[in-house]
Write an enzyme that holds these catalytic residues in place. Structure first.
Site, PDB file in Angstrom:
ATOM      1  N   SER A   1       0.837  -1.199   0.000  1.00 44.63           N
ATOM      2  CA  SER A   1       0.000   0.000   0.000  1.00 44.63           C
ATOM      3  C   SER A   1       0.874   1.252   0.000  1.00 44.63           C
ATOM      4  O   SER A   1       1.619   1.507   0.953  1.00 44.63           O
ATOM      5  CB  SER A   1      -0.900   0.014   1.239  1.00 44.63           C
ATOM      6  OG  SER A   1      -1.555   1.263   1.315  1.00 44.63           O
TER       7      SER A   1
ATOM      8  N   HIS B   1      -1.319  -1.141  -4.184  1.00 44.35           N
ATOM      9  CA  HIS B   1      -2.567  -0.636  -3.583  1.00 44.35           C
ATOM     10  C   HIS B   1      -2.460   0.883  -3.425  1.00 44.35           C
ATOM     11  O   HIS B   1      -1.456   1.400  -2.930  1.00 44.35           O
ATOM     12  CB  HIS B   1      -2.756  -1.315  -2.227  1.00 44.35           C
ATOM     13  CG  HIS B   1      -4.071  -1.066  -1.572  1.00 44.35           C
ATOM     14  ND1 HIS B   1      -5.231  -1.730  -1.915  1.00 44.35           N
ATOM     15  CD2 HIS B   1      -4.418  -0.220  -0.562  1.00 44.35           C
ATOM     16  CE1 HIS B   1      -6.225  -1.318  -1.144  1.00 44.35           C
ATOM     17  NE2 HIS B   1      -5.761  -0.384  -0.317  1.00 44.35           N
TER      18      HIS B   1
ATOM     19  N   ASP C   1      -4.503   4.198  -1.983  1.00 43.43           N
ATOM     20  CA  ASP C   1      -5.604   4.625  -1.105  1.00 43.43           C
ATOM     21  C   ASP C   1      -6.007   6.069  -1.359  1.00 43.43           C
ATOM     22  O   ASP C   1      -5.183   6.983  -1.254  1.00 43.43           O
ATOM     23  CB  ASP C   1      -5.171   4.497   0.357  1.00 43.43           C
ATOM     24  CG  ASP C   1      -5.105   3.052   0.808  1.00 43.43           C
ATOM     25  OD1 ASP C   1      -6.117   2.343   0.682  1.00 43.43           O
ATOM     26  OD2 ASP C   1      -4.024   2.632   1.289  1.00 43.43           O
TER      27      ASP C   1
ATOM     28  N   MET D   1      -8.466   9.016   0.051  1.00 39.87           N
ATOM     29  CA  MET D   1      -9.302   9.417   1.196  1.00 39.87           C
ATOM     30  C   MET D   1      -9.718  10.875   1.019  1.00 39.87           C
ATOM     31  O   MET D   1      -8.898  11.703   0.600  1.00 39.87           O
ATOM     32  CB  MET D   1      -8.515   9.284   2.494  1.00 39.87           C
ATOM     33  CG  MET D   1      -7.967   7.884   2.737  1.00 39.87           C
ATOM     34  SD  MET D   1      -7.200   7.789   4.370  1.00 39.87           S
ATOM     35  CE  MET D   1      -6.392   6.190   4.259  1.00 39.87           C
TER      36      MET D   1
ATOM     37  N   HIS E   1      -8.360   2.081  -3.975  1.00 40.01           N
ATOM     38  CA  HIS E   1      -9.327   1.911  -2.885  1.00 40.01           C
ATOM     39  C   HIS E   1      -9.912   3.283  -2.565  1.00 40.01           C
ATOM     40  O   HIS E   1      -9.241   4.126  -1.972  1.00 40.01           O
ATOM     41  CB  HIS E   1      -8.573   1.314  -1.678  1.00 40.01           C
ATOM     42  CG  HIS E   1      -9.396   1.133  -0.457  1.00 40.01           C
ATOM     43  ND1 HIS E   1      -8.841   0.801   0.757  1.00 40.01           N
ATOM     44  CD2 HIS E   1     -10.735   1.219  -0.235  1.00 40.01           C
ATOM     45  CE1 HIS E   1      -9.797   0.696   1.668  1.00 40.01           C
ATOM     46  NE2 HIS E   1     -10.950   0.950   1.091  1.00 40.01           N
TER      47      HIS E   1
ATOM     48  N   MET F   1     -11.910   5.612  -0.515  1.00 38.48           N
ATOM     49  CA  MET F   1     -12.561   5.862   0.773  1.00 38.48           C
ATOM     50  C   MET F   1     -13.129   7.264   0.707  1.00 38.48           C
ATOM     51  O   MET F   1     -12.596   8.225   1.294  1.00 38.48           O
ATOM     52  CB  MET F   1     -11.526   5.705   1.910  1.00 38.48           C
ATOM     53  CG  MET F   1     -11.147   4.252   2.153  1.00 38.48           C
ATOM     54  SD  MET F   1      -9.620   4.051   3.069  1.00 38.48           S
ATOM     55  CE  MET F   1      -8.445   4.129   1.731  1.00 38.48           C
TER      56      MET F   1
ATOM     57  N   MET G   1     -12.295  -4.771   5.291  1.00 38.21           N
ATOM     58  CA  MET G   1     -11.466  -3.855   6.091  1.00 38.21           C
ATOM     59  C   MET G   1     -11.207  -4.512   7.444  1.00 38.21           C
ATOM     60  O   MET G   1     -12.149  -4.812   8.187  1.00 38.21           O
ATOM     61  CB  MET G   1     -12.187  -2.523   6.321  1.00 38.21           C
ATOM     62  CG  MET G   1     -12.216  -1.559   5.149  1.00 38.21           C
ATOM     63  SD  MET G   1     -10.621  -1.059   4.440  1.00 38.21           S
ATOM     64  CE  MET G   1      -9.640  -0.569   5.839  1.00 38.21           C
TER      65      MET G   1
ATOM     66  N   GLY H   1      -8.939   4.813   7.199  1.00 37.10           N
ATOM     67  CA  GLY H   1      -8.531   6.197   7.418  1.00 37.10           C
ATOM     68  C   GLY H   1      -7.041   6.365   7.667  1.00 37.10           C
ATOM     69  O   GLY H   1      -6.480   7.407   7.350  1.00 37.10           O
ATOM     70  N   PHE H   2      -6.410   5.342   8.218  1.00 36.65           N
ATOM     71  CA  PHE H   2      -5.000   5.486   8.591  1.00 36.65           C
ATOM     72  C   PHE H   2      -4.253   4.171   8.415  1.00 36.65           C
ATOM     73  O   PHE H   2      -4.833   3.101   8.587  1.00 36.65           O
ATOM     74  CB  PHE H   2      -4.877   5.921  10.060  1.00 36.65           C
ATOM     75  CG  PHE H   2      -5.614   7.196  10.352  1.00 36.65           C
ATOM     76  CD1 PHE H   2      -5.021   8.432  10.103  1.00 36.65           C
ATOM     77  CD2 PHE H   2      -6.912   7.164  10.835  1.00 36.65           C
ATOM     78  CE1 PHE H   2      -5.711   9.610  10.343  1.00 36.65           C
ATOM     79  CE2 PHE H   2      -7.617   8.337  11.079  1.00 36.65           C
ATOM     80  CZ  PHE H   2      -7.013   9.572  10.830  1.00 36.65           C
ATOM     81  N   GLY H   3      -2.971   4.304   8.114  1.00 30.80           N
ATOM     82  CA  GLY H   3      -2.102   3.139   8.143  1.00 30.80           C
ATOM     83  C   GLY H   3      -1.662   2.873   9.573  1.00 30.80           C
ATOM     84  O   GLY H   3      -1.874   3.697  10.473  1.00 30.80           O
TER      85      GLY H   3
ATOM     86  N   ASP I   1      -7.433  -5.722   4.185  1.00 30.98           N
ATOM     87  CA  ASP I   1      -6.719  -4.442   4.223  1.00 30.98           C
ATOM     88  C   ASP I   1      -6.718  -3.893   5.643  1.00 30.98           C
ATOM     89  O   ASP I   1      -7.770  -3.545   6.181  1.00 30.98           O
ATOM     90  CB  ASP I   1      -7.427  -3.469   3.265  1.00 30.98           C
ATOM     91  CG  ASP I   1      -6.667  -2.169   3.081  1.00 30.98           C
ATOM     92  OD1 ASP I   1      -5.545  -2.038   3.606  1.00 30.98           O
ATOM     93  OD2 ASP I   1      -7.213  -1.274   2.396  1.00 30.98           O
ATOM     94  N   GLY I   2      -5.515  -3.806   6.228  1.00 30.05           N
ATOM     95  CA  GLY I   2      -5.370  -3.174   7.529  1.00 30.05           C
ATOM     96  C   GLY I   2      -4.767  -4.093   8.577  1.00 30.05           C
ATOM     97  O   GLY I   2      -5.303  -5.164   8.862  1.00 30.05           O
ATOM     98  N   GLY I   3      -3.614  -3.683   9.089  1.00 29.00           N
ATOM     99  CA  GLY I   3      -3.002  -4.433  10.188  1.00 29.00           C
ATOM    100  C   GLY I   3      -2.416  -5.769   9.781  1.00 29.00           C
ATOM    101  O   GLY I   3      -2.293  -6.674  10.612  1.00 29.00           O
TER     102      GLY I   3
ATOM    103  N   GLY J   1       0.747  -1.964   4.227  1.00 27.11           N
ATOM    104  CA  GLY J   1       1.384  -0.659   4.080  1.00 27.11           C
ATOM    105  C   GLY J   1       2.546  -0.496   5.025  1.00 27.11           C
ATOM    106  O   GLY J   1       3.718  -0.645   4.659  1.00 27.11           O
TER     107      GLY J   1
HETATM  108  C1  DX5 Z   1      -6.363   2.170   5.611  1.00 28.71           C
HETATM  109  C2  DX5 Z   1      -5.987   1.844   4.195  1.00 28.71           C
HETATM  110  C3  DX5 Z   1      -4.966   0.796   4.058  1.00 28.71           C
HETATM  111  C4  DX5 Z   1      -3.644   1.099   4.709  1.00 28.71           C
HETATM  112  C5  DX5 Z   1      -3.291  -0.117   5.493  1.00 28.71           C
HETATM  113  O1  DX5 Z   1      -7.571   2.826   5.683  1.00 28.71           O
HETATM  114  O2  DX5 Z   1      -7.110   1.429   3.436  1.00 28.71           O
HETATM  115  O3  DX5 Z   1      -4.759   0.404   2.705  1.00 28.71           O
HETATM  116  O4  DX5 Z   1      -2.593   1.374   3.817  1.00 28.71           O
HETATM  117  O5  DX5 Z   1      -2.208   0.186   6.261  1.00 28.71           O
HETATM  118  P1  DX5 Z   1      -1.501  -0.865   7.209  1.00 28.71           P
HETATM  119  O6  DX5 Z   1      -1.079  -2.005   6.343  1.00 28.71           O
HETATM  120  O7  DX5 Z   1      -0.376  -0.073   7.761  1.00 28.71           O
HETATM  121  O8  DX5 Z   1      -2.507  -1.271   8.232  1.00 28.71           O
HETATM  122 ZN    ZN Z   2      -6.682   0.503   1.401  1.00 29.07          ZN
END
Ligand code: DX5
Ligand code: ZN
Length: 234
Positions: free
Chosen positions: A8, A33, A35, A37, A66, A68, A137, A142-144, A175-177, A197
């Site tokens: 990402s 990927h 993102d 936002m 993606h 958002m 999700m 909203g955040f990495g 996607d996420g964590g 990411g």
């Molecule tokens: C968060 C994004 C993700 C983000 C994931 O809202 O959609 O794509 O990059 O970040 P990580 O992998 O750090 O959780």
């Molecule tokens: Zn994403």
């Protein structure tokens, strides 16, 4: 076919994306990927169409965009025209999802629907046949760098069962964590597309982490080849 790890760019260097993109290409990435936002659907703002067009010019890798954003019904089509190869809209913000996915299929952008953590997979019963993929999700968008929500793999299994019950070949994205520690569990639960990411780009050696994750995903899939019949259609 192989599951795919999708780095990402949200956690890449926004002051100079090119070296990070090249590093992932050289590491063997098969998709990136991207993102978007809008500061309205989610409490953060990232990048949009001009940056997508610029990235599109410098890489041949498919871009997994993606969205958002609050108004995908209006804005998804311009993103498809700007070069999104895979295009994900959120169930929670799309009003006319059937119309939108039909249109994106016509435009040749492989469409997907993202579900926030609180949204059950059952809402997609009438929509799956229009999807190239569904994005689960595993953090609130909203955040990495957020913590993985532990119930997400159970949700992936429910989605996998729903897809099978309809005889479809929809890919499952998470996607996420996600990082090296839970990639295997993701693939075991049925995930085909693994977004990561911060685990990749905030590591001292992003290339190595990417490879570890891809290898771990490949090993799990190889050990249970019947688990997923179709591969990722890139
Ligand atoms: C968060 C994004 C993700 C983000 C994931 O809202 O959609 O794509 O990059 O970040 P990580 O992998 O750090 O959780
Ligand atoms: Zn994403």
């Amino acid at each position: 076919m192989r599951p795919v790890v999708a780095p990402s760019l949200l956690s890449a260097n926004f002051a100079n994306l090119l070296p990070d993109i090249r590093e992932m290409e050289e590491a063997g990435a098969r998709v990136l990927h991207f993102d978007v936002m809008d500061g309205h659907f989610v409490p953060n703002i990232t990048v949009g169409i001009p940056v997508l067009k610029s990235v599109k010019k410098v890489t041949r890798l498919p871009l997994d965009v993606h969205l958002m954003i609050s108004n995908p019904d209006q804005m998804a089509e311009p993103f498809a025209e700007a070069g999104a190869d895979w295009l994900t809209v959120h169930y929670e913000s799309a009003v006319h999802l059937n119309r939108l996915l039909t249109r994106l299929n016509e435009l040749g952008a492989k469409p997907g629907v993202a579900l926030n953590p609180h949204t059950p997979v059952s809402v997609l019963e009438e929509t799956l046949f229009l999807c190239h993929h569904v994005l689960i999700m595993s953090v609130n968008p909203g955040f990495g760098g957020q913590k993985f929500i532990s119930t997400s793999f159970e949700k992936v299994r429910k989605l996998r069962d729903l897809i099978r019950s309809q005889g479809l070949q929809v890919q499952i994205e998470i996607d996420g964590g996600i990082g090296p520690d839970n990639t295997a569990a993701a693939v075991e639960s049925g995930v085909d597309i693994i977004v990561a990411g911060s685990a990749i780009f905030h590591a001292p050696n992003p290339r190595e982490i990417f490879r570890q994750m891809q290898q771990s995903a490949d090993e799990i899939r190889a050990a249970s080849p019947g688990a997923r019949v179709p591969g990722v259609r890139t």
